[in-house]
Enzyme design. Structure first.
Site, PDB file in Angstrom:
ATOM      1  N   GLN A 131      -3.613  -2.599 -15.694  1.00 51.24           N
ATOM      2  CA  GLN A 131      -3.061  -4.439 -14.919  1.00 51.24           C
ATOM      3  C   GLN A 131      -4.135  -4.201 -13.998  1.00 51.24           C
ATOM      4  OE1 GLN A 131       0.536  -4.474 -13.191  1.00 51.24           O
ATOM      5  NE2 GLN A 131       0.347  -7.347 -12.780  1.00 51.24           N
ATOM      6  N   GLY A 132      -5.188  -5.714 -13.411  1.00 51.04           N
ATOM      7  CA  GLY A 132      -5.998  -5.092 -13.012  1.00 51.04           C
ATOM      8  C   GLY A 132      -6.008  -6.481 -12.036  1.00 51.04           C
ATOM      9  N   TYR A 133      -5.189  -6.379 -10.946  1.00 55.56           N
ATOM     10  CA  TYR A 133      -5.033  -7.564 -10.223  1.00 55.56           C
ATOM     11  C   TYR A 133      -5.433  -6.837  -8.679  1.00 55.56           C
ATOM     12  CZ  TYR A 133      -1.597  -9.789 -13.081  1.00 55.56           C
ATOM     13  OH  TYR A 133      -1.207 -11.635 -13.731  1.00 55.56           O
ATOM     14  N   SER A 134      -4.389  -6.049  -8.624  1.00 52.64           N
ATOM     15  CA  SER A 134      -5.027  -5.881  -6.586  1.00 52.64           C
ATOM     16  C   SER A 134      -6.075  -5.409  -7.056  1.00 52.64           C
ATOM     17  CB  SER A 134      -3.904  -4.521  -6.400  1.00 52.64           C
ATOM     18  OG  SER A 134      -2.615  -5.448  -6.757  1.00 52.64           O
ATOM     19  N   SER A 166      -2.750   1.556 -12.321  1.00 52.59           N
ATOM     20  CA  SER A 166      -1.522   2.135 -13.319  1.00 52.59           C
ATOM     21  C   SER A 166      -2.476   2.525 -14.475  1.00 52.59           C
ATOM     22  CB  SER A 166      -0.164   1.858 -13.474  1.00 52.59           C
ATOM     23  OG  SER A 166       0.538   1.581 -12.048  1.00 52.59           O
ATOM     24  N   GLU A 249       7.671  -9.606 -16.107  1.00 52.18           N
ATOM     25  CA  GLU A 249       7.992  -7.883 -15.864  1.00 52.18           C
ATOM     26  C   GLU A 249       9.048  -7.712 -16.040  1.00 52.18           C
ATOM     27  OE1 GLU A 249       5.143  -6.984 -12.455  1.00 52.18           O
ATOM     28  OE2 GLU A 249       4.656  -5.090 -13.024  1.00 52.18           O
ATOM     29  N   ASN A 373       9.277  -5.894  -0.792  1.00 53.29           N
ATOM     30  CA  ASN A 373       9.976  -6.389  -0.396  1.00 53.29           C
ATOM     31  C   ASN A 373      10.120  -7.424   0.603  1.00 53.29           C
ATOM     32  OD1 ASN A 373      11.562  -4.879  -2.052  1.00 53.29           O
ATOM     33  ND2 ASN A 373      12.498  -3.764  -0.791  1.00 53.29           N
TER      34      ASN A 373
HETATM   35  C1  FAD Z   1       2.979   3.100  -7.451  1.00 55.87           C
HETATM   36  C2  FAD Z   1       2.448   1.655  -7.710  1.00 55.87           C
HETATM   37  C3  FAD Z   1       1.528   0.916  -8.560  1.00 55.87           C
HETATM   38  C4  FAD Z   1       0.679  -0.298  -8.974  1.00 55.87           C
HETATM   39  N1  FAD Z   1      -0.084  -0.507 -10.227  1.00 55.87           N
HETATM   40  C5  FAD Z   1      -0.639  -1.658  -9.961  1.00 55.87           C
HETATM   41  C6  FAD Z   1      -1.535  -2.176 -11.761  1.00 55.87           C
HETATM   42  O1  FAD Z   1      -0.839  -1.204 -12.023  1.00 55.87           O
HETATM   43  N2  FAD Z   1      -2.209  -2.578 -11.466  1.00 55.87           N
HETATM   44  C7  FAD Z   1      -2.482  -3.527  -9.962  1.00 55.87           C
HETATM   45  O2  FAD Z   1      -3.302  -5.289 -10.373  1.00 55.87           O
HETATM   46  N3  FAD Z   1      -1.429  -3.195  -8.719  1.00 55.87           N
HETATM   47  C8  FAD Z   1      -0.777  -1.947  -8.673  1.00 55.87           C
HETATM   48  N4  FAD Z   1      -0.220  -1.624  -7.538  1.00 55.87           N
HETATM   49  C9  FAD Z   1      -0.549  -2.606  -6.561  1.00 55.87           C
HETATM   50  C10 FAD Z   1       0.762  -3.378  -5.966  1.00 55.87           C
HETATM   51  O3  FAD Z   1       0.721  -4.612  -6.389  1.00 55.87           O
HETATM   52  C11 FAD Z   1       0.478  -3.636  -4.249  1.00 55.87           C
HETATM   53  O4  FAD Z   1       0.544  -2.387  -3.328  1.00 55.87           O
HETATM   54  C12 FAD Z   1       1.072  -4.662  -4.034  1.00 55.87           C
HETATM   55  O5  FAD Z   1       1.054  -6.225  -4.326  1.00 55.87           O
HETATM   56  C13 FAD Z   1       0.952  -4.890  -2.357  1.00 55.87           C
HETATM   57  O6  FAD Z   1      -0.626  -4.772  -1.810  1.00 55.87           O
HETATM   58  P1  FAD Z   1      -1.100  -3.704  -0.724  1.00 55.87           P
HETATM   59  O7  FAD Z   1      -0.815  -2.277  -1.688  1.00 55.87           O
HETATM   60  O8  FAD Z   1      -2.390  -3.910  -0.990  1.00 55.87           O
HETATM   61  O9  FAD Z   1      -0.224  -4.413   0.515  1.00 55.87           O
HETATM   62  P2  FAD Z   1      -0.746  -5.413   1.542  1.00 55.87           P
HETATM   63  O10 FAD Z   1      -0.958  -6.612   0.772  1.00 55.87           O
HETATM   64  O11 FAD Z   1      -2.217  -4.672   1.724  1.00 55.87           O
HETATM   65  O12 FAD Z   1       0.513  -5.398   2.617  1.00 55.87           O
HETATM   66  C14 FAD Z   1       1.366  -4.140   3.802  1.00 55.87           C
HETATM   67  C15 FAD Z   1       2.068  -4.605   4.161  1.00 55.87           C
HETATM   68  O13 FAD Z   1       2.079  -5.920   4.866  1.00 55.87           O
HETATM   69  C16 FAD Z   1       3.344  -6.060   4.267  1.00 55.87           C
HETATM   70  N5  FAD Z   1       3.337  -7.921   4.707  1.00 55.87           N
HETATM   71  C17 FAD Z   1       1.697  -8.392   3.341  1.00 55.87           C
HETATM   72  N6  FAD Z   1       1.464  -9.549   3.378  1.00 55.87           N
HETATM   73  C18 FAD Z   1       2.540 -10.355   4.004  1.00 55.87           C
HETATM   74  C19 FAD Z   1       3.621 -11.228   4.580  1.00 55.87           C
HETATM   75  N7  FAD Z   1       2.700 -12.659   4.406  1.00 55.87           N
HETATM   76  N8  FAD Z   1       4.559 -11.707   5.151  1.00 55.87           N
HETATM   77  C20 FAD Z   1       5.000 -10.114   5.526  1.00 55.87           C
HETATM   78  N9  FAD Z   1       4.579  -9.070   5.230  1.00 55.87           N
HETATM   79  C21 FAD Z   1       3.534  -8.854   5.020  1.00 55.87           C
HETATM   80  C22 FAD Z   1       3.344  -5.665   2.590  1.00 55.87           C
HETATM   81  O14 FAD Z   1       5.154  -6.693   2.208  1.00 55.87           O
HETATM   82  C23 FAD Z   1       3.367  -4.345   3.208  1.00 55.87           C
HETATM   83  O15 FAD Z   1       3.972  -3.899   3.575  1.00 55.87           O
HETATM   84  C24 FAD Z   1       0.977  -0.917  -8.154  1.00 55.87           C
HETATM   85  C25 FAD Z   1       0.989  -0.250  -6.361  1.00 55.87           C
HETATM   86  C26 FAD Z   1       2.076   0.941  -6.141  1.00 55.87           C
HETATM   87  C27 FAD Z   1       2.652   2.017  -5.277  1.00 55.87           C
END
Ligand code: FAD
Length: 393
Positions: A131-134, A166, A249, A373
Site C-alpha cells: 500500500q503506497g499511501y504514506s 509494509s 480494511e 488514535n
Molecule cells: C506498523 C506500521 C505499518 C504501516 N504500513 C503502512 C503501509 O503499508 N502503507 C502506508 O501507506 N502507510 C503505512 N503505515 C503508515 C501509517 O498509516 C501512518 O504512520 C499513520 O497514518 C500516521 O502518520 P505519520 O506516521 O506520518 O504520523 P503523523 O501524521 O505525522 O502524526 C504524528 C502524531 O501527531 C498526531 N496528529 C497528527 N495530526 C493530528 C491531528 N489533526 N489531530 C490530532 N493529532 C494529530 C498523530 O496522531 C500522531 O500521534 C504504517 C504504519 C505503521 C506503524
C-alpha cells in the site's frame, strides 16, 4: 445484531478445522503461530507456498463474491473460517493486503479489464501487494501527498517517495496514491495507480523497527512506469477510491484477529499459572479486565460486521480501531509484567526475542497504523458527536 450459527454453519466449522489440521502439517507445521506481529519477516517463502496451498482448496478470498473468484461465504461462515484459522495457529497471511484491501477496491471501483487482470492472481496467492499511501509529510494528513505521476507515451511515469510501506520487499504490485494534476491541492488532483514493483525505477529500503526486524520500508519512485490503463477510477478522482480502500480494511478477518488475541491472552494466563503470578491480585484484576475487554470487542465487531458491506465506514468501526489497539497495547504490557524478570532476558540479545517480547514491542504500532488514535478521536468528535471540524490549512 443478528448473528446465529446454524447447524450447517457448525458443520462448516468442522470442515475448516479438519482442513487446517490435515494441511497445517508436515513441512507446514513449523508455520504454526508464525508471521504475526513483529514476526512478519519469518518463513516468508514457506508462508507464500502455504497461501498457494490454501488457494488450491479455495480458502483464499473466502468473503469475495463468486464472480470475483471468491467463495462467496456468508458473514457467519467468514467469521467461522477466520476463527478456526486462528484457533489452529494458521500463520500470518502473506496475501492479506491483496485480499483485504486492493482486491475489494478493484472489485468496487475498477473496470472489467482490471478485474480480469488483477483479481485471479490474488485469489491464486500468486501476486502480492503493498500500500503506497504514506509519505514523509503525508501520514495523518494524507491529502498532502506529493508523489507525482504524468502520462508519457501511453504510460504513467511516477516520481516521489513513499514510507512505512509494509511488506514492499515481497510485493509484486503497489497501489500508489499520487498527484496527477500539476499544482493541485489537498484531495483534488490525486489518482490511484497500480504500479509493478519489480522494475529499475523503484528502490525499496528496509526500515529497522524496534523488534529488530523490518516489516516496513521506504519506497523510492524514480521514473517508475506503469501502463496508462492501470488507474482505478478516473484521473484526479483517486481520493474517493483511496478512502474506499480504508473502509475495506475493517474486514471480517478482524474476528480472526480476535481469536489470535485470545491465543495470546491464553498464553499469558498459562504463564501466570506456571510462575505463580496469578496469585498477585493486581495481575489477576488485569487478566480479568483483558478477558472482559475481549468479550466487549467481539460484540462490537459482530455488530459492525453484521451491517451490509459498503465502501464507507460504519460508526462502530471508529470505536473498534481505538478499542482493539489500546487493548492490544495494554496486553503487551501485561505480558511483560506476568513474565516478570524473564521479560528482560533475550537469547542472543538484542534481537532473538520470544513471541511475547516481540508482541510487546510491535503492539506500540497498533495505535498508529490504519489511522492513529488521535485521528480516530477527531473523526468520532466530528461525525458522531457533531463537534466543530478542525480548521483546514
Ligand atoms: C506498523 C506500521 C505499518 C504501516 N504500513 C503502512 C503501509 O503499508 N502503507 C502506508 O501507506 N502507510 C503505512 N503505515 C503508515 C501509517 O498509516 C501512518 O504512520 C499513520 O497514518 C500516521 O502518520 P505519520 O506516521 O506520518 O504520523 P503523523 O501524521 O505525522 O502524526 C504524528 C502524531 O501527531 C498526531 N496528529 C497528527 N495530526 C493530528 C491531528 N489533526 N489531530 C490530532 N493529532 C494529530 C498523530 O496522531 C500522531 O500521534 C504504517 C504504519 C505503521 C506503524
Amino acid at each position: 445484531m443478528d448473528l446465529n450459527f446454524s447447524k450447517k454453519d457448525e458443520t462448516f466449522r468442522r470442515t475448516v478445522a479438519d482442513w487446517m489440521k490435515s494441511n497445517l502439517s508436515g513441512r507446514f507445521a513449523q508455520l504454526k503461530g508464525r508471521g504475526g506481529p513483529g514476526d512478519e519477516h519469518s518463513l516468508h517463502d514457506l508462508r507464500h507456498e502455504w497461501e498457494k496451498r490454501m488457494a488450491e482448496s479455495r480458502w483464499t478470498c473466502v468473503g469475495w463474491p463468486k464472480e470475483d473468484g471468491g467463495r462467496g461465504l456468508s458473514i457467519e461462515q467468514q467469521v467461522i473460517f477466520f476463527e478456526e484459522y486462528a484457533r489452529a495457529g494458521g500463520p500470518g497471511r502473506v496475501g492479506h493486503i491483496g485480499e483485504g484491501l486492493v482486491g475489494p477496491t478493484i472489485s468496487t471501483f475498477g473496470n472489467d479489464e482490471q478485474k480480469k487482470r488483477f483479481l485471479p492472481p490474488i485469489v491464486a496467492g500468486e501476486e502480492l501487494w503493498c500500500q503506497g499511501y504514506s509519505e514523509p509529510n503525508a501520514g495523518s494528513d494524507l491529502a498532502n501527498v506529493r508523489t507525482k505521476a504524468r502520462l508519457e507515451n501511453g504510460e504513467w511515469v511516477i516520481d516521489g517517495q513513499k514510507t512505512w510501506t509494509s511488506l514492499a520487499m515481497h510485493a509484486d504490485w503497489c497501489f500508489v496514491l499520487c498527484r496527477t494534476e500539476e499544482d493541485s491541492k489537498l484531495h483534488r488532483g490525486l489518482s490511484y495507480i497500480l504500479v509493478p514493483m519489480r522494475q529499475s525505477g523503484i528502490t525499496v529500503r528496509p526500515i529497522m523497527q524496534m523488534t529488530g526486524t523490518s516489516e516496513f520500508n521506504e519506497v523510492y519512485f524514480d521514473g517508475a512506469r506503469t501502463a496508462e490503463d492501470n488507474i482505478v477510477g478516473r484521473p484526479g478522482e483517486g481520493w474517493s477510491v483511496a478512502m474506499g480502500t480504508l473502509a475495506f480494511e475493517r474486514g471480517v478477518s478482524t474476528l480472526g484477529q480476535q481469536m489470535q488475541f485470545r491465543n495470546e491472552l491464553d498464553a499469558i494466563i498459562d504463564i501466570a499459572r506456571q510462575n505463580g503470578r496469578d496469585r498477585d491480585p493486581m495481575i489477576q484484576r488485569r487478566l480479568v479486565d483483558a478477558w472482559i475487554g475481549l468479550k466487549a470487542m467481539r460484540a462490537n465487531a459482530l455488530r459492525m460486521l453484521s451491517r451490509p458491506a459498503a465502501a464507507e465506514l460504519p460508526r462502530e468501526a471508529y470505536i473498534y480501531k481505538i478499542s482493539w489497539s489500546i487493548w492490544h497495547r495494554d496486553l503487551g504490557k501485561l505480558a511483560m509484567d506476568v513474565l516478570g524478570p524473564d521479560a528482560e532476558i533475550g537469547e542472543d540479545v538484542p534481537y532473538d526475542l520470544s513471541s511475547l517480547q516481540r508482541l510487546f514491542l510491535f503492539v506500540r504500532a497498533d495505535t498508529i497504523y490504519a489511522g492513529t488514535n488521535q485521528i480516530q478521536r477527531n473523526i468520532i468528535a466530528e461525525r458522531a458527536l457533531g463537534m466543530p471540524k478542525e480548521p483546514r490549512r
